[in-house]
Design a protein around this motif. Structure first.
Motif, short mmCIF file in Angstrom:
data_model
loop_
_atom_site.label_atom_id
_atom_site.label_comp_id
_atom_site.label_asym_id
_atom_site.label_seq_id
_atom_site.Cartn_x
_atom_site.Cartn_y
_atom_site.Cartn_z
N ASP A 29 0.83 -1.21 0.00
CA ASP A 29 0.00 0.00 0.00
C ASP A 29 0.86 1.26 0.00
N ALA A 30 1.89 1.26 -0.81
CA ALA A 30 2.80 2.40 -0.87
C ALA A 30 2.12 3.59 -1.54
N PRO A 31 2.43 4.79 -1.10
CA PRO A 31 1.93 5.97 -1.81
C PRO A 31 2.62 6.12 -3.16
N GLU A 32 2.12 7.03 -3.96
CA GLU A 32 2.72 7.30 -5.26
C GLU A 32 4.16 7.77 -5.07
N PRO A 33 5.11 7.16 -5.79
CA PRO A 33 6.52 7.58 -5.61
C PRO A 33 6.79 8.95 -6.24
N GLN A 34 7.61 9.72 -5.55
CA GLN A 34 8.15 10.93 -6.16
C GLN A 34 9.21 10.50 -7.18
N LEU A 35 9.25 11.17 -8.32
CA LEU A 35 10.20 10.82 -9.37
C LEU A 35 11.24 11.92 -9.48
N PHE A 36 12.51 11.52 -9.43
CA PHE A 36 13.62 12.46 -9.54
C PHE A 36 14.43 12.10 -10.78
N GLU A 37 14.32 12.95 -11.79
CA GLU A 37 14.95 12.71 -13.08
C GLU A 37 16.46 12.93 -13.01
N SER A 38 17.13 12.33 -13.98
CA SER A 38 18.55 12.58 -14.20
C SER A 38 18.71 13.54 -15.37
N PRO A 39 19.81 14.28 -15.41
CA PRO A 39 20.15 14.92 -16.69
C PRO A 39 20.19 13.83 -17.77
N GLN A 40 19.81 14.19 -18.98
CA GLN A 40 19.72 13.18 -20.03
C GLN A 40 21.07 12.89 -20.69
N ALA A 41 22.06 13.71 -20.41
CA ALA A 41 23.43 13.48 -20.91
C ALA A 41 24.40 14.11 -19.92
N HIS A 42 25.65 13.65 -19.99
CA HIS A 42 26.74 14.19 -19.17
C HIS A 42 26.42 14.14 -17.67
N TYR A 43 25.90 12.99 -17.24
CA TYR A 43 25.49 12.85 -15.83
C TYR A 43 26.44 11.98 -15.03
N ARG A 44 27.24 11.17 -15.67
CA ARG A 44 28.06 10.21 -14.94
C ARG A 44 29.42 10.83 -14.63
N LEU A 45 29.79 10.86 -13.35
CA LEU A 45 31.01 11.53 -12.92
C LEU A 45 32.24 10.63 -12.94
#
Length: 362
Positions: A29-45
């Motif tokens: 019975d979990a509530p709706e999850p909040q969604l946290f997007e990533s940058p679509q490019a140049h995100y991996r450090l």
């Protein structure tokens, strides 16, 4: 199995992950999850490349899983940070111009930060000597990076052996030392979102926090500002050293850090056996109201789950939603999910990071 790098399909890929998380958490019975997007490019450090020789030249290369014989030659790497992409051709030009840097070089690793810091690690199938060090010092100065040379049994550091990161949480800047060769969150932008979500989910408390698997103190620093005291555990010596430095650098003084595994701390709290590494720490003096866990992909073992059950609030960051669901199955009779979130640390792959806040049932 990875999916193609295709920014045009990113929204659908994220929606598919959200559907998967909803399905896994639906029995609770979990509530709706909040969604946290990533940058679509140049995100991996971070990026790690093998070098592949063709026509007397070395190229950056990667290999598909299970295939170490057919390289994928890489000129640019759009999922990696812009700093990595800027450094790649500059480094290649310098090893091509220097027999000392080039000779038996077989791997190159990059570690960058949102704050702009960078480390390049050069790995060799030969001993490194003073001549190599002079060339590496020149490389470090020209590219404005730290350089680390690795060969069998030897490690030479030019500059620092850690990168400096700065992350904003609730209006405050936290500074982190991120050691070369140890775990750090690969997607800095999403990591910053995770930290802010966890900070908000924990809330301001007047009791103590137990943290398991604290790493270099990534979550410890901001969460320590929300509670009276923190007892944090981590088993990696390198991560413990970095965490202690990070606590000191940020003026965080209400944290005790012990080098114990989650399983060992569970034994200590259950009075199964004493540990010398807990000398001087009075476990019974803590008034724990919350536990924070960020376990490896295997999740929490059953005994640690039972330990977590004792706490009013369980704040759980997971890199494997299947083991998260298995752990919640064990906890569901005593705790309910009050908040949940999906953090897209790994775009264009099926992997996802998720978070839940479980609160004891009344």
């Amino acid at each position: 199995m990875s999916v193609p790098f295709d920014p045009a399909s990113y929204s659908q890929q994220l929606a598919d992950k959200a559907t998967r998380l909803r399905e896994l958490l639906a029995p609770f019975d979990a509530p709706e999850p909040q969604l946290f997007e990533s940058p679509q490019a140049h995100y991996r450090l971070r990026a790690e490349f093998r070098l592949w020789r063709e026509d007397n030249q070395r190229f950056y290369a990667m290999f598909a899983p299970g295939n170490n014989h057919t390289p994928i030659l890489i000129d640019d790497f759009p999922i990696a940070s812009q700093r990595i992409n800027d450094l790649m051709p500059l480094l290649r030009a310098r090893w091509e111009a220097s027999a000392t840097l080039n000779f038996k070089l077989f791997q190159v690793d990059f570690l960058t930060t949102l704050a702009g810091d960078a480390i390049i690690t050069l790995c060799y199938h030969r001993p490194l000597n003073d001549v190599w060090q002079v060339a590496a010092e020149k490389l470090s100065a020209e590219l404005n990076v730290s350089v680390i040379g690795r060969s069998k049994g030897k490690r030479i550091v030019i500059g620092r052996d850690y990168a400096v990161e700065k992350l904003q949480v609730a209006g405050r800047t936290f500074t982190y030392q991120q050691p070369e060769g140890s775990f750090t969150q690969p997607n800095g932008a999403v990591n910053q979102k995770m930290l802010n979500w966890a900070y908000d989910a924990l809330g301001q408390r007047d009791d103590d926090l137990l943290e398991l698997y604290c790493g270099n103190g990534n979550f410890t620093l901001p969460l320590a500002t929300r509670v009276r005291n923190v007892l944090a555990t981590e088993i990696s010596k390198t991560s413990v050293a970095a965490a202690l430095n990070n606590l000191d650098d940020n003026g965080v003084s209400n944290v005790k850090l012990v080098r114990l595994s989650a399983e060992e701390l569970t034994e200590a709290l259950n009075d199964v056996r004493p540990f010398r590494r807990l000398a001087g720490i009075d476990l019974k003096s803590y008034e724990f109201g919350s536990i924070f866990v960020d376990p490896p992909r295997a999740g929490m073992d059953p005994d640690t789950c039972e330990l977590a059950r004792r706490f009013e609030r369980i704040l759980y960051i997971s890199c494997n939603p299947e083991t998260l669901a298995a752990n919640i199955t064990q906890l569901h009779d005593s705790h309910r999910i009050e908040r949940c979130a999906l953090f897209d640390q790994f775009p264009y792959t099926p992997h996802m990071e998720s978070g839940v806040l479980l609160v004891r049932r009344t």
